[in-house]
Write a protein that holds these residues in place. Structure first.
Motif, short mmCIF file in Angstrom:
data_model
loop_
_atom_site.label_atom_id
_atom_site.label_comp_id
_atom_site.label_asym_id
_atom_site.label_seq_id
_atom_site.Cartn_x
_atom_site.Cartn_y
_atom_site.Cartn_z
N ALA A 220 0.81 -1.22 0.00
CA ALA A 220 0.00 0.00 0.00
C ALA A 220 0.85 1.27 0.00
O ALA A 220 0.63 2.17 -0.81
CB ALA A 220 -0.94 -0.02 1.20
N ALA A 221 1.81 1.35 0.92
CA ALA A 221 2.58 2.60 1.08
C ALA A 221 3.64 2.78 -0.01
O ALA A 221 4.17 3.88 -0.16
CB ALA A 221 3.25 2.62 2.45
N GLU A 222 3.93 1.73 -0.76
CA GLU A 222 5.04 1.80 -1.72
C GLU A 222 4.72 2.61 -2.96
O GLU A 222 5.62 2.95 -3.73
CB GLU A 222 5.46 0.38 -2.11
CG GLU A 222 6.11 -0.38 -0.97
CD GLU A 222 6.38 -1.84 -1.28
OE1 GLU A 222 6.84 -2.56 -0.37
OE2 GLU A 222 6.12 -2.28 -2.42
N LEU A 223 3.44 2.95 -3.18
CA LEU A 223 3.07 3.79 -4.32
C LEU A 223 2.60 5.18 -3.89
O LEU A 223 2.12 5.95 -4.71
CB LEU A 223 1.97 3.12 -5.14
CG LEU A 223 2.40 1.93 -6.02
CD1 LEU A 223 1.19 1.34 -6.74
CD2 LEU A 223 3.46 2.35 -7.02
N LEU A 224 2.75 5.49 -2.59
CA LEU A 224 2.29 6.77 -2.07
C LEU A 224 3.47 7.57 -1.51
O LEU A 224 4.47 6.99 -1.10
CB LEU A 224 1.26 6.54 -0.95
CG LEU A 224 0.04 5.68 -1.32
CD1 LEU A 224 -0.84 5.48 -0.09
CD2 LEU A 224 -0.76 6.29 -2.46
N ALA A 276 -7.13 8.09 3.13
CA ALA A 276 -8.06 8.44 2.07
C ALA A 276 -8.13 7.32 1.02
O ALA A 276 -9.21 6.99 0.51
CB ALA A 276 -7.63 9.75 1.40
N VAL A 277 -6.99 6.72 0.71
CA VAL A 277 -6.96 5.62 -0.25
C VAL A 277 -7.76 4.44 0.27
O VAL A 277 -8.53 3.80 -0.46
CB VAL A 277 -5.50 5.20 -0.54
CG1 VAL A 277 -5.45 3.92 -1.36
CG2 VAL A 277 -4.76 6.32 -1.28
N TYR A 278 -7.59 4.13 1.55
CA TYR A 278 -8.31 3.02 2.16
C TYR A 278 -9.81 3.25 2.09
O TYR A 278 -10.58 2.34 1.76
CB TYR A 278 -7.87 2.84 3.62
CG TYR A 278 -8.45 1.62 4.28
CD1 TYR A 278 -7.79 0.40 4.22
CD2 TYR A 278 -9.66 1.69 4.95
CE1 TYR A 278 -8.33 -0.73 4.82
CE2 TYR A 278 -10.21 0.57 5.55
CZ TYR A 278 -9.53 -0.64 5.49
OH TYR A 278 -10.09 -1.75 6.07
N ARG A 279 -10.24 4.47 2.41
CA ARG A 279 -11.67 4.77 2.38
C ARG A 279 -12.24 4.63 0.97
O ARG A 279 -13.32 4.05 0.78
CB ARG A 279 -11.92 6.19 2.91
CG ARG A 279 -11.78 6.34 4.41
CD ARG A 279 -12.38 7.65 4.88
NE ARG A 279 -11.70 8.79 4.27
CZ ARG A 279 -10.66 9.41 4.80
NH1 ARG A 279 -10.15 8.98 5.95
NH2 ARG A 279 -10.11 10.44 4.21
N ARG A 280 -11.52 5.15 -0.02
CA ARG A 280 -12.05 5.18 -1.38
C ARG A 280 -12.03 3.81 -2.05
O ARG A 280 -12.92 3.48 -2.84
CB ARG A 280 -11.27 6.21 -2.21
CG ARG A 280 -11.52 7.63 -1.74
CD ARG A 280 -10.54 8.62 -2.32
NE ARG A 280 -10.75 8.85 -3.76
CZ ARG A 280 -10.03 9.74 -4.46
NH1 ARG A 280 -9.10 10.46 -3.86
NH2 ARG A 280 -10.26 9.89 -5.76
N ILE A 281 -11.00 3.00 -1.74
CA ILE A 281 -10.92 1.69 -2.38
C ILE A 281 -11.65 0.62 -1.58
O ILE A 281 -12.53 -0.07 -2.11
CB ILE A 281 -9.44 1.29 -2.59
CG1 ILE A 281 -8.77 2.23 -3.59
CG2 ILE A 281 -9.34 -0.16 -3.08
CD1 ILE A 281 -7.30 1.93 -3.84
N GLY A 293 -14.06 -9.24 2.59
CA GLY A 293 -12.87 -9.88 3.14
C GLY A 293 -11.58 -9.50 2.47
O GLY A 293 -10.58 -10.22 2.58
N ALA A 294 -11.54 -8.39 1.75
CA ALA A 294 -10.33 -7.98 1.03
C ALA A 294 -9.89 -6.60 1.51
O ALA A 294 -10.70 -5.81 2.01
CB ALA A 294 -10.58 -7.96 -0.47
N ASN A 295 -8.62 -6.32 1.37
CA ASN A 295 -8.09 -4.99 1.68
C ASN A 295 -7.16 -4.55 0.55
O ASN A 295 -7.12 -5.19 -0.51
CB ASN A 295 -7.34 -5.01 3.03
CG ASN A 295 -6.29 -6.10 3.09
OD1 ASN A 295 -5.73 -6.51 2.06
ND2 ASN A 295 -6.01 -6.61 4.28
#
Length: 365
Positions: A220-224, A276-281, A293-295
């Motif tokens: 997750a953090a590697e593209l932000l 914000a990415v977590y909320r939107r995706i 069941g996915a993140n």
């Protein structure tokens, strides 16, 4: 009252063991370790930065406070800390300790679920084993066993921290033990991917980001930002900063190049914060697409599973994902290849004698 002020020696990397730590030979400048006994007669330590005389003054201040607590002129620390305030302080401590935003958000989810369970008291000191058991019983009917264990592990870490901070005398989870869970990997199926891309037509920013997560296998953090900026982008590849500051390069497809070209006016290729990415995706797009069941990490798992299922060698998959060893890759993805094992058995069998034939045994003379 017992207490000492000593030079502070930091832990440094052990040259004989990459993952080991040893005490440095020289003390750190203007840094001291204060040791003292608290009101419960337990040894405590505190790191102090400044002159030695200031560290000695700090020790005297602590001893005065301990004396006031013993004389009942001041309440003990564990007698005056609200649960929500302690958790806010704990989150700030996690940030200072270098924990990722995604990790802290997951801790917050666990804590929110615990608070909503209907506690008998708002004070840290009043939380008991009974509260933990009530939470476990209610939570079992709401989430999977693995999610429950995650919640309990997070709560245990929080209460252990509260004990170290002297907000309570003993953790209510001191006797909690958790079984090791070998859960199957969660990747998105072809049908789920189709539904997800359809939903993301209304959020093209996240559609581009999802495309990159899947095609690069990035965490997750590697593209932000701050890990991923325009300095990480080359003509035909990108550079990812992974765990333990390792680097891996991923080639770009034509579509990925076009996505980057369309975003070149931005401060970073994907200038978003993780919450914000977590909320939107996850909270919106996954929900709207009926994906459960996915993140965000499931997108990385999707990349690995697609490579394995398409017959890419497990060693190449391991290198692409930046795993520490091929064993990690095998642990996650080997079960996706049962047909490959059968095919290999057929190859071996093809060169063996036909066991259905009857052979006459002739002993050596």
């Amino acid at each position: 009252m017992a207490g000492t002020v000593r030079p502070f020696y930091a832990l440094v990397r052990d040259p004989k063991s990459p993952d080991g730590r040893i005490r440095s030979q020289e003390p750190e400048k203007n840094k001291y370790l204060i040791r003292y006994k608290d009101h419960l007669n337990r040894w405590r330590s505190e790191i102090f930065e400044g002159k030695r005389s200031s560290a000695e003054n700090r020790l005297q201040q602590i001893q005065v406070v301990v004396g006031e607590i013993l004389a009942k002129e001041r309440p003990a620390p564990e007698a005056e800390r609200r649960l929500v305030d302690a958790f806010d302080e704990y989150c700030n401590w996690l940030k200072g300790d270098g924990k990722k935003d995604s990790t802290i958000i997951r801790y917050q989810y666990s804590f929110s679920a615990f608070i909503k369970n209907g506690l008998r008291s708002s004070q840290v000191r009043d939380i008991t084993v009974r509260d933990i058991n009530n939470f476990r019983s209610k939570r079992e009917s709401e989430v999977s066993k693995e999610s429950l264990y995650i919640d309990l592990r997070h709560l245990r870490a929080f209460f252990n921290w509260c004990k170290r901070m002297r907000y309570l005398l003993e953790s209510p989870m001191v006797n909690e033990r958790f079984e090791s869970q070998d859960k199957p990997i969660r990747f998105l199926t072809e049908d789920e991917l189709v539904r997800l891309y359809q939903v993301l037509e209304s959020d093209l920013e996240m559609k581009d980001l999802v495309k990159f997560y899947i095609c690069t296998g990035a965490r997750a953090a590697e593209l932000l930002p701050p890990r991923f900026t325009w300095s990480n982008v080359y003509e035909d590849k990108i550079r990812l900063l992974t765990k333990r500051d390792k680097v891996r390069h991923v080639g770009l497809t034509q579509e990925m190049i076009e996505i980057l070209e369309s975003r070149k006016e931005l401060l970073a290729p994907f200038p978003y914060k993780y919450p914000a990415v977590y909320r939107r995706i996850v909270m919106k797009a996954y929900k709207d697409a009926g994906i459960k069941g996915a993140n965000i990490h499931s997108l990385r798992k999707t990349a690995g599973s697609r490579l394995v299922q398409k017959g890419v060698d497990i060693y190449r998959v391991s290198a692409f994902l930046g795993h520490s060893s091929v064993r990690v890759t095998e642990k996650h993805y080997a079960e996706l290849l049962p047909s490959n094992y059968e095919n290999l058995a057929e190859i071996i069998e093809s060169g063996l004698p036909d066991t259905q034939k009857q052979y006459q045994f002739v002993p050596n003379q």
